[in-house]
Design a protein around this motif. Structure first.
Motif, PDB file in Angstrom:
ATOM      1  N   ARG A  26       2.122 -14.714  11.064  1.00  0.00           N
ATOM      2  CA  ARG A  26       2.664 -14.495  12.408  1.00  0.00           C
ATOM      3  C   ARG A  26       1.706 -13.598  13.194  1.00  0.00           C
ATOM      4  N   VAL A  27       1.685 -13.765  14.512  1.00  0.00           N
ATOM      5  CA  VAL A  27       0.760 -13.005  15.355  1.00  0.00           C
ATOM      6  C   VAL A  27       1.017 -11.500  15.238  1.00  0.00           C
ATOM      7  N   GLU A  28       2.248 -11.114  14.937  1.00  0.00           N
ATOM      8  CA  GLU A  28       2.561  -9.691  14.780  1.00  0.00           C
ATOM      9  C   GLU A  28       1.747  -9.062  13.648  1.00  0.00           C
ATOM     10  N   VAL A  29       1.447  -9.831  12.641  1.00  0.00           N
ATOM     11  CA  VAL A  29       0.623  -9.328  11.538  1.00  0.00           C
ATOM     12  C   VAL A  29      -0.777  -9.015  12.061  1.00  0.00           C
ATOM     13  N   ALA A  30      -1.347  -9.937  12.827  1.00  0.00           N
ATOM     14  CA  ALA A  30      -2.689  -9.733  13.385  1.00  0.00           C
ATOM     15  C   ALA A  30      -2.725  -8.543  14.331  1.00  0.00           C
ATOM     16  N   GLN A  31      -1.630  -8.315  15.050  1.00  0.00           N
ATOM     17  CA  GLN A  31      -1.586  -7.197  15.991  1.00  0.00           C
ATOM     18  C   GLN A  31      -1.504  -5.850  15.281  1.00  0.00           C
ATOM     19  N   GLU A  32      -0.954  -5.854  14.085  1.00  0.00           N
ATOM     20  CA  GLU A  32      -0.739  -4.591  13.383  1.00  0.00           C
ATOM     21  C   GLU A  32      -1.780  -4.267  12.316  1.00  0.00           C
ATOM     22  N   VAL A  33      -2.366  -5.278  11.718  1.00  0.00           N
ATOM     23  CA  VAL A  33      -3.307  -5.078  10.623  1.00  0.00           C
ATOM     24  C   VAL A  33      -4.735  -5.100  11.159  1.00  0.00           C
ATOM     25  N   GLN A  34      -5.455  -4.027  10.957  1.00  0.00           N
ATOM     26  CA  GLN A  34      -6.844  -3.941  11.406  1.00  0.00           C
ATOM     27  C   GLN A  34      -7.765  -4.273  10.232  1.00  0.00           C
ATOM     28  N   ILE A  35      -8.693  -5.208  10.458  1.00  0.00           N
ATOM     29  CA  ILE A  35      -9.613  -5.563   9.378  1.00  0.00           C
ATOM     30  C   ILE A  35     -11.057  -5.285   9.794  1.00  0.00           C
ATOM     31  N   TYR A  36     -11.839  -4.871   8.829  1.00  0.00           N
ATOM     32  CA  TYR A  36     -13.266  -4.627   9.013  1.00  0.00           C
ATOM     33  C   TYR A  36     -13.902  -4.688   7.637  1.00  0.00           C
ATOM     34  N   GLY A  37     -15.218  -4.702   7.595  1.00  0.00           N
ATOM     35  CA  GLY A  37     -15.905  -4.787   6.306  1.00  0.00           C
ATOM     36  C   GLY A  37     -15.480  -6.018   5.534  1.00  0.00           C
ATOM     37  N   GLU A  38     -14.931  -5.825   4.366  1.00  0.00           N
ATOM     38  CA  GLU A  38     -14.449  -6.937   3.541  1.00  0.00           C
ATOM     39  C   GLU A  38     -12.922  -6.996   3.492  1.00  0.00           C
ATOM     40  N   LEU A  39     -12.246  -6.307   4.407  1.00  0.00           N
ATOM     41  CA  LEU A  39     -10.783  -6.235   4.372  1.00  0.00           C
ATOM     42  C   LEU A  39     -10.097  -7.554   4.710  1.00  0.00           C
ATOM     43  N   HIS A  40     -10.835  -8.547   5.227  1.00  0.00           N
ATOM     44  CA  HIS A  40     -10.215  -9.846   5.510  1.00  0.00           C
ATOM     45  C   HIS A  40      -9.606 -10.437   4.244  1.00  0.00           C
ATOM     46  N   ARG A  41     -10.143 -10.076   3.094  1.00  0.00           N
ATOM     47  CA  ARG A  41      -9.609 -10.549   1.812  1.00  0.00           C
ATOM     48  C   ARG A  41      -8.218  -9.976   1.538  1.00  0.00           C
ATOM     49  N   ILE A  86      -5.705  -9.156   3.848  1.00  0.00           N
ATOM     50  CA  ILE A  86      -4.706  -9.260   4.915  1.00  0.00           C
ATOM     51  C   ILE A  86      -3.289  -9.284   4.349  1.00  0.00           C
ATOM     52  N   PRO A  87      -2.999 -10.091   3.305  1.00  0.00           N
ATOM     53  CA  PRO A  87      -1.640 -10.050   2.761  1.00  0.00           C
ATOM     54  C   PRO A  87      -1.264  -8.667   2.199  1.00  0.00           C
ATOM     55  N   VAL A  88      -2.194  -7.997   1.545  1.00  0.00           N
ATOM     56  CA  VAL A  88      -1.923  -6.666   0.992  1.00  0.00           C
ATOM     57  C   VAL A  88      -1.671  -5.668   2.103  1.00  0.00           C
ATOM     58  N   LEU A  89      -2.506  -5.695   3.140  1.00  0.00           N
ATOM     59  CA  LEU A  89      -2.340  -4.773   4.267  1.00  0.00           C
ATOM     60  C   LEU A  89      -1.029  -5.047   5.001  1.00  0.00           C
ATOM     61  N   ALA A  90      -0.686  -6.323   5.173  1.00  0.00           N
ATOM     62  CA  ALA A  90       0.574  -6.682   5.821  1.00  0.00           C
ATOM     63  C   ALA A  90       1.765  -6.228   4.971  1.00  0.00           C
ATOM     64  N   HIS A  91       1.661  -6.441   3.667  1.00  0.00           N
ATOM     65  CA  HIS A  91       2.722  -6.025   2.732  1.00  0.00           C
ATOM     66  C   HIS A  91       2.943  -4.507   2.825  1.00  0.00           C
ATOM     67  N   GLY A 145      -3.362  -7.074  -7.484  1.00  0.00           N
ATOM     68  CA  GLY A 145      -1.914  -7.197  -7.584  1.00  0.00           C
ATOM     69  C   GLY A 145      -1.261  -5.975  -8.206  1.00  0.00           C
ATOM     70  N   ARG A 146      -1.846  -5.473  -9.289  1.00  0.00           N
ATOM     71  CA  ARG A 146      -1.299  -4.291  -9.964  1.00  0.00           C
ATOM     72  C   ARG A 146      -1.375  -3.052  -9.069  1.00  0.00           C
ATOM     73  N   MET A 147      -2.481  -2.907  -8.357  1.00  0.00           N
ATOM     74  CA  MET A 147      -2.669  -1.719  -7.527  1.00  0.00           C
ATOM     75  C   MET A 147      -1.825  -1.761  -6.258  1.00  0.00           C
ATOM     76  N   SER A 148      -1.630  -2.955  -5.704  1.00  0.00           N
ATOM     77  CA  SER A 148      -0.927  -3.076  -4.423  1.00  0.00           C
ATOM     78  C   SER A 148       0.555  -3.387  -4.578  1.00  0.00           C
ATOM     79  N   GLY A 149       0.947  -3.917  -5.738  1.00  0.00           N
ATOM     80  CA  GLY A 149       2.321  -4.357  -5.914  1.00  0.00           C
ATOM     81  C   GLY A 149       2.581  -5.732  -5.341  1.00  0.00           C
ATOM     82  N   LEU A 150       1.539  -6.394  -4.866  1.00  0.00           N
ATOM     83  CA  LEU A 150       1.657  -7.745  -4.306  1.00  0.00           C
ATOM     84  C   LEU A 150       0.881  -8.701  -5.199  1.00  0.00           C
TER      85      LEU A 150
END
Length: 191
Positions: free
Chosen positions: A165-180, A182-187, A147-152
């Motif tokens: 929303r599906v637009e989030v899935a279309q724009e955010v690419q996940i691999y490795g452990e990045l599924h954790r 998704i909100p940070v990447l979307a933010h 939270g401190r590092m991402s601001g979320l």
């Protein structure tokens, strides 16, 4: 939540050696979403299970027209399974959760209400954790640091229950452990 969401919901569930929970999971999912959305699909991604998970997925997909399965030859990890599910998802919303029955599909209407309120991503929160302190404390530190590092600031970045929303899935690419994250990447992308 009141009313029926008019779009289709895609429920994406990574599966690895969960043969014993899949039937119950599908029953709970159907019960949790049927009165809140007009149409839904359940996509079960077998991430290299060594038990009978794939057989159960096949049986469910033959019995239920809205259940689909994807099978990996070997274990590629949760992010790969989620990505495969999101790539074939036909819904305008994607609900992501684990197959181990730790996330309650009955929470879906509350998540959907947040989407209806204008949010793009809604992240679950395991409020009542039964884990010992040596698991709970590192989790609290992890959530605070992310939270401190991402601001979320979220209560539980690691919760597998997410609606977006599906637009989030279309724009955010996940691999490795990045599924954790998704909100940070979307933010970070303005969602």
């Amino acid at each position: 939540f009141t009313g029926i969401f008019p779009g289709q919901l895609s429920i994406v569930v990574p599966v690895c050696n969960e043969q014993d929970s899949l039937i119950q999971l599908c029953l709970e999912l159907q019960s949790g979403v049927r009165n809140a959305v007009s149409d839904y699909e359940i996509i079960l991604i077998d991430d290299g299970s060594t038990d009978n998970s794939w057989k159960v997925i096949q049986e469910l997909s033959h019995r239920e027209s809205n259940v689909r399965g994807i099978r990996f030859r070997r274990n590629f990890g949760k992010a790969a399974a989620l990505t495969a599910g999101m790539e074939v998802a036909g819904g305008t919303l994607i609900l992501m959760l684990d197959a181990d029955l730790q996330d309650d599909p009955a929470e879906f209407p509350a998540l959907l209400q947040k989407i209806q309120d204008g949010y793009d991503v809604v992240n679950g929160w395991k409020q009542r954790r039964l884990d010992p302190w040596h698991k709970v404390y590192p989790s609290k530190v992890f959530n605070w640091m992310v939270g401190r590092m991402s601001g979320l600031m979220l209560h539980d970045h690691n919760c597998g229950l997410k609606l977006f929303r599906v637009e989030v899935a279309q724009e955010v690419q996940i691999y490795g452990e990045l599924h954790r994250f998704i909100p940070v990447l979307a933010h970070a992308r303005g969602f």
